[in-house]
Design an enzyme around this catalytic site. Structure first.
Site, PDB file in Angstrom:
ATOM      1  N   ASP A   9      -1.780  -3.599   2.383  1.00 39.27           N
ATOM      2  CA  ASP A   9      -2.686  -4.621   1.821  1.00 39.27           C
ATOM      3  C   ASP A   9      -3.292  -4.106   0.525  1.00 39.27           C
ATOM      4  O   ASP A   9      -3.783  -2.993   0.443  1.00 39.27           O
ATOM      5  CB  ASP A   9      -3.808  -4.998   2.791  1.00 39.27           C
ATOM      6  CG  ASP A   9      -4.344  -6.404   2.506  1.00 39.27           C
ATOM      7  OD1 ASP A   9      -4.117  -7.305   3.331  1.00 39.27           O
ATOM      8  OD2 ASP A   9      -4.958  -6.598   1.433  1.00 39.27           O
ATOM      9  N   ASN A  12       4.140 -11.197   4.383  1.00 35.37           N
ATOM     10  CA  ASN A  12       3.000 -12.073   4.700  1.00 35.37           C
ATOM     11  C   ASN A  12       1.961 -12.138   3.578  1.00 35.37           C
ATOM     12  O   ASN A  12       1.186 -13.091   3.508  1.00 35.37           O
ATOM     13  CB  ASN A  12       2.367 -11.551   6.007  1.00 35.37           C
ATOM     14  CG  ASN A  12       0.995 -12.121   6.263  1.00 35.37           C
ATOM     15  OD1 ASN A  12       0.853 -13.225   6.774  1.00 35.37           O
ATOM     16  ND2 ASN A  12      -0.048 -11.372   5.883  1.00 35.37           N
ATOM     17  N   TYR A  33       1.878 -22.669  -5.500  1.00 39.78           N
ATOM     18  CA  TYR A  33       2.018 -22.095  -4.158  1.00 39.78           C
ATOM     19  C   TYR A  33       3.199 -22.727  -3.409  1.00 39.78           C
ATOM     20  O   TYR A  33       4.018 -22.031  -2.802  1.00 39.78           O
ATOM     21  CB  TYR A  33       0.692 -22.351  -3.425  1.00 39.78           C
ATOM     22  CG  TYR A  33       0.597 -21.867  -2.021  1.00 39.78           C
ATOM     23  CD1 TYR A  33       0.495 -20.512  -1.729  1.00 39.78           C
ATOM     24  CD2 TYR A  33       0.561 -22.778  -0.961  1.00 39.78           C
ATOM     25  CE1 TYR A  33       0.367 -20.085  -0.416  1.00 39.78           C
ATOM     26  CE2 TYR A  33       0.427 -22.348   0.343  1.00 39.78           C
ATOM     27  CZ  TYR A  33       0.332 -21.002   0.617  1.00 39.78           C
ATOM     28  OH  TYR A  33       0.207 -20.580   1.904  1.00 39.78           O
ATOM     29  N   LYS A  80       6.446 -20.836  -2.084  1.00 34.95           N
ATOM     30  CA  LYS A  80       6.666 -20.807  -0.635  1.00 34.95           C
ATOM     31  C   LYS A  80       8.029 -21.380  -0.248  1.00 34.95           C
ATOM     32  O   LYS A  80       8.672 -20.884   0.667  1.00 34.95           O
ATOM     33  CB  LYS A  80       5.543 -21.569   0.080  1.00 34.95           C
ATOM     34  CG  LYS A  80       4.231 -20.796   0.147  1.00 34.95           C
ATOM     35  CD  LYS A  80       4.451 -19.403   0.695  1.00 34.95           C
ATOM     36  CE  LYS A  80       3.256 -18.830   1.421  1.00 34.95           C
ATOM     37  NZ  LYS A  80       3.504 -17.401   1.787  1.00 34.95           N
ATOM     38  N   ALA A 124      -3.503 -21.594  10.216  1.00 34.71           N
ATOM     39  CA  ALA A 124      -4.496 -20.728  10.843  1.00 34.71           C
ATOM     40  C   ALA A 124      -5.800 -20.723  10.062  1.00 34.71           C
ATOM     41  O   ALA A 124      -5.811 -20.883   8.844  1.00 34.71           O
ATOM     42  CB  ALA A 124      -3.946 -19.303  10.923  1.00 34.71           C
ATOM     43  N   ALA A 125      -6.869 -20.484  10.799  1.00 30.63           N
ATOM     44  CA  ALA A 125      -8.190 -20.353  10.178  1.00 30.63           C
ATOM     45  C   ALA A 125      -8.330 -18.941   9.623  1.00 30.63           C
ATOM     46  O   ALA A 125      -8.442 -17.977  10.374  1.00 30.63           O
ATOM     47  CB  ALA A 125      -9.265 -20.608  11.230  1.00 30.63           C
ATOM     48  N   ARG A 183      -9.498 -16.819   5.587  1.00 32.10           N
ATOM     49  CA  ARG A 183     -10.255 -17.072   4.355  1.00 32.10           C
ATOM     50  C   ARG A 183      -9.476 -18.011   3.426  1.00 32.10           C
ATOM     51  O   ARG A 183     -10.037 -18.690   2.585  1.00 32.10           O
ATOM     52  CB  ARG A 183     -10.583 -15.758   3.640  1.00 32.10           C
ATOM     53  CG  ARG A 183      -9.373 -15.062   3.048  1.00 32.10           C
ATOM     54  CD  ARG A 183      -9.777 -13.837   2.252  1.00 32.10           C
ATOM     55  NE  ARG A 183      -8.600 -13.244   1.623  1.00 32.10           N
ATOM     56  CZ  ARG A 183      -8.645 -12.238   0.771  1.00 32.10           C
ATOM     57  NH1 ARG A 183      -9.791 -11.700   0.448  1.00 32.10           N
ATOM     58  NH2 ARG A 183      -7.535 -11.765   0.250  1.00 32.10           N
TER      59      ARG A 183
HETATM   60  P1  NAI Z   1      -5.564 -13.964   3.887  1.00 36.27           P
HETATM   61  O1  NAI Z   1      -6.105 -14.151   2.527  1.00 36.27           O
HETATM   62  O2  NAI Z   1      -6.532 -13.740   5.013  1.00 36.27           O
HETATM   63  O3  NAI Z   1      -4.522 -12.761   3.928  1.00 36.27           O
HETATM   64  C1  NAI Z   1      -3.656 -12.470   2.874  1.00 36.27           C
HETATM   65  C2  NAI Z   1      -3.676 -10.976   2.673  1.00 36.27           C
HETATM   66  O4  NAI Z   1      -2.722 -10.643   1.654  1.00 36.27           O
HETATM   67  C3  NAI Z   1      -5.039 -10.472   2.204  1.00 36.27           C
HETATM   68  O5  NAI Z   1      -5.510  -9.454   3.063  1.00 36.27           O
HETATM   69  C4  NAI Z   1      -4.765  -9.962   0.786  1.00 36.27           C
HETATM   70  O6  NAI Z   1      -5.553  -8.829   0.432  1.00 36.27           O
HETATM   71  C5  NAI Z   1      -3.296  -9.615   0.863  1.00 36.27           C
HETATM   72  N1  NAI Z   1      -2.664  -9.607  -0.462  1.00 36.27           N
HETATM   73  C6  NAI Z   1      -2.828 -10.499  -1.473  1.00 36.27           C
HETATM   74  N2  NAI Z   1      -2.093 -10.173  -2.532  1.00 36.27           N
HETATM   75  C7  NAI Z   1      -1.419  -9.040  -2.199  1.00 36.27           C
HETATM   76  C8  NAI Z   1      -0.478  -8.231  -2.884  1.00 36.27           C
HETATM   77  N3  NAI Z   1      -0.109  -8.514  -4.122  1.00 36.27           N
HETATM   78  N4  NAI Z   1       0.021  -7.153  -2.237  1.00 36.27           N
HETATM   79  C9  NAI Z   1      -0.374  -6.852  -0.972  1.00 36.27           C
HETATM   80  N5  NAI Z   1      -1.273  -7.581  -0.282  1.00 36.27           N
HETATM   81  C10 NAI Z   1      -1.779  -8.678  -0.883  1.00 36.27           C
HETATM   82  O7  NAI Z   1      -4.668 -15.249   4.194  1.00 36.27           O
HETATM   83  P2  NAI Z   1      -3.790 -15.674   5.466  1.00 36.27           P
HETATM   84  O8  NAI Z   1      -4.138 -17.068   5.772  1.00 36.27           O
HETATM   85  O9  NAI Z   1      -3.833 -14.654   6.528  1.00 36.27           O
HETATM   86  O10 NAI Z   1      -2.332 -15.726   4.818  1.00 36.27           O
HETATM   87  C11 NAI Z   1      -1.237 -14.935   5.226  1.00 36.27           C
HETATM   88  C12 NAI Z   1       0.038 -15.608   4.780  1.00 36.27           C
HETATM   89  O11 NAI Z   1       0.201 -16.848   5.460  1.00 36.27           O
HETATM   90  C13 NAI Z   1       0.076 -15.939   3.284  1.00 36.27           C
HETATM   91  O12 NAI Z   1       1.381 -15.708   2.798  1.00 36.27           O
HETATM   92  C14 NAI Z   1      -0.250 -17.412   3.268  1.00 36.27           C
HETATM   93  O13 NAI Z   1       0.229 -18.036   2.104  1.00 36.27           O
HETATM   94  C15 NAI Z   1       0.440 -17.873   4.520  1.00 36.27           C
HETATM   95  N6  NAI Z   1      -0.033 -19.154   5.014  1.00 36.27           N
HETATM   96  C16 NAI Z   1      -1.255 -19.253   5.595  1.00 36.27           C
HETATM   97  C17 NAI Z   1      -1.651 -20.476   6.101  1.00 36.27           C
HETATM   98  C18 NAI Z   1      -2.929 -20.623   6.821  1.00 36.27           C
HETATM   99  O14 NAI Z   1      -3.140 -21.724   7.386  1.00 36.27           O
HETATM  100  N7  NAI Z   1      -3.793 -19.619   6.870  1.00 36.27           N
HETATM  101  C19 NAI Z   1      -0.841 -21.682   5.943  1.00 36.27           C
HETATM  102  C20 NAI Z   1       0.445 -21.447   5.383  1.00 36.27           C
HETATM  103  C21 NAI Z   1       0.805 -20.221   4.919  1.00 36.27           C
END
Ligand code: NAI
Length: 295
Positions: free
Chosen positions: A38, A100, A165, A169, A197-198, A200
């Site tokens: 991360d 991810n 995005y 994606k 998912a919930a 940030r």
């Molecule tokens: P989040 O913001 O909680 O987690 C994303 C993580 O990726 C963060 O910890 C961030 O520090 C890390 N990150 C960002 N840029 C980075 C980089 N260049 N290198 C390494 N790490 C990096 O968001 P969430 O919701 O957990 O998202 C995870 C994945 O799921 C993402 O790819 C998001 O697009 C995808 N997603 C999430 C949805 C949702 O409902 N939460 C819906 C559809 C897709």
């Protein structure tokens, strides 16, 4: 059949928070040695420290598991390579990669800057492609690998203000579609999760609190575990959220063959047949379409 990762090495990118953290913890609970990557930046991609990854490593160690932290950006070619290098150095190999990591820069297309477009494509699409590129030869050579891409309903179906995005994606689905073909002979399977998912990332979207509370990221992780397991299919997209799991697929209508003399007027005249999805089927690869036309 039990889904076990005993003896396996798993990389999860963006695992310092949200969904990635849940996946990393569950891999560890099920026996995998985990590389927790991360960048630790803010949601729009600015800033960064490896503290977020280190915190999850400590959580895994508290469970009695084994993990290391990597604070590189997946969007940096050398950083992406370092994630796989760290896996090899610490645990000797890589069996599983969950791409991810992600950021958001939501704006309507008129207001979107090219920098917003580039950053989001860099992290989601190129970042996933870079880490996959580093892991790919290792997996092919050892005859085992499981890769999970992370797409989104915004890419599959669209979402106002998420052109950058959504494009990035759905690009991951395109990457999977070819890698599933190139990896299958060597037992390297590539699948895609579309989570809801919930986290940030979704907390500012105005989802009602009662719904938001039910969208626990832990409820996406079971699908990722299965898609990363020995029993995993290849080339499959699974939408998952709040305990709902469903396959998503691109299909093509039966269509109509208008032949050499086809005109715009004939396309109009046959429109209902052209768009009739009642006999639609999926294609296993691009050449299936050419075969369909000529048989
Ligand atoms: P989040 O913001 O909680 O987690 C994303 C993580 O990726 C963060 O910890 C961030 O520090 C890390 N990150 C960002 N840029 C980075 C980089 N260049 N290198 C390494 N790490 C990096 O968001 P969430 O919701 O957990 O998202 C995870 C994945 O799921 C993402 O790819 C998001 O697009 C995808 N997603 C999430 C949805 C949702 O409902 N939460 C819906 C559809 C897709």
């Amino acid at each position: 059949m039990a889904v076990s990762f005993e003896g396996k090495v798993a990389i999860v990118t963006g695992a310092g928070a949200g969904l990635g953290r849940c996946h990393a913890l569950e891999f560890a609970r099920r026996g995998a040695k985990v590389v927790v990557n991360d960048l630790g930046g803010s949601m729009d991609g600015s800033g960064g420290s490896s503290e977020a990854a280190q915190k999850v490593v400590r959580e895994i160690e508290a469970l009695g598991g084994q993990a290391i932290a990597n604070g590189a950006s997946v969007a940096d070619e050398a950083g992406a390579q370092s994630i796989v290098d760290d896996a090899i150095r610490a645990f000797g190999t890589v069996d599983i990669l969950v791409n991810n990591a992600g950021v958001l820069r939501d704006k309507s297309y008129r207001k979107l800057t090219l920098a917003d477009l580039r950053l989001v494509v860099d992290v989601h699409l190129l970042g996933s492609a870079y880490v996959t590129k580093a892991a790919w030869p290792i997996m092919l050579d050892k005859g085992y690998g499981r890769i999970v891409m992370t797409t989104s309903s915004s890419g599959l179906y669209g979402n106002f203000g998420q052109s950058n995005y959504g494009a990035a994606k759905l690009g991951l689905v395109g990457l999977m579609n070819t890698l599933k073909l190139e990896g299958s002979r060597n037992n390297v399977h590539v699948n895609t999760i579309a989570p809801i998912a919930a986290t940030r990332m979704t907390e500012g979207l105005g989802i009602p609190a009662a719904v938001f509370d039910r969208l626990k990221p832990e409820l996406v992780t079971p699908a990722v575990m299965f898609l990363a397991s020995e029993q995993a299919p290849t080339g499959t997209i699974i939408e998952a959220g709040a305990g709902y799991f469903a396959k998503v697929q691109i299909v093509e209508a039966k269509g109509v063959k208008l032949g050499d003399g086809a005109t715009a007027e004939q396309v109009e005249a046959h429109w209902e047949q052209i768009i009739d999805m009642s006999e639609a089927v999926p294609m296993s690869q691009g050449s299936d379409v050419t075969r369909k036309i000529f048989t």
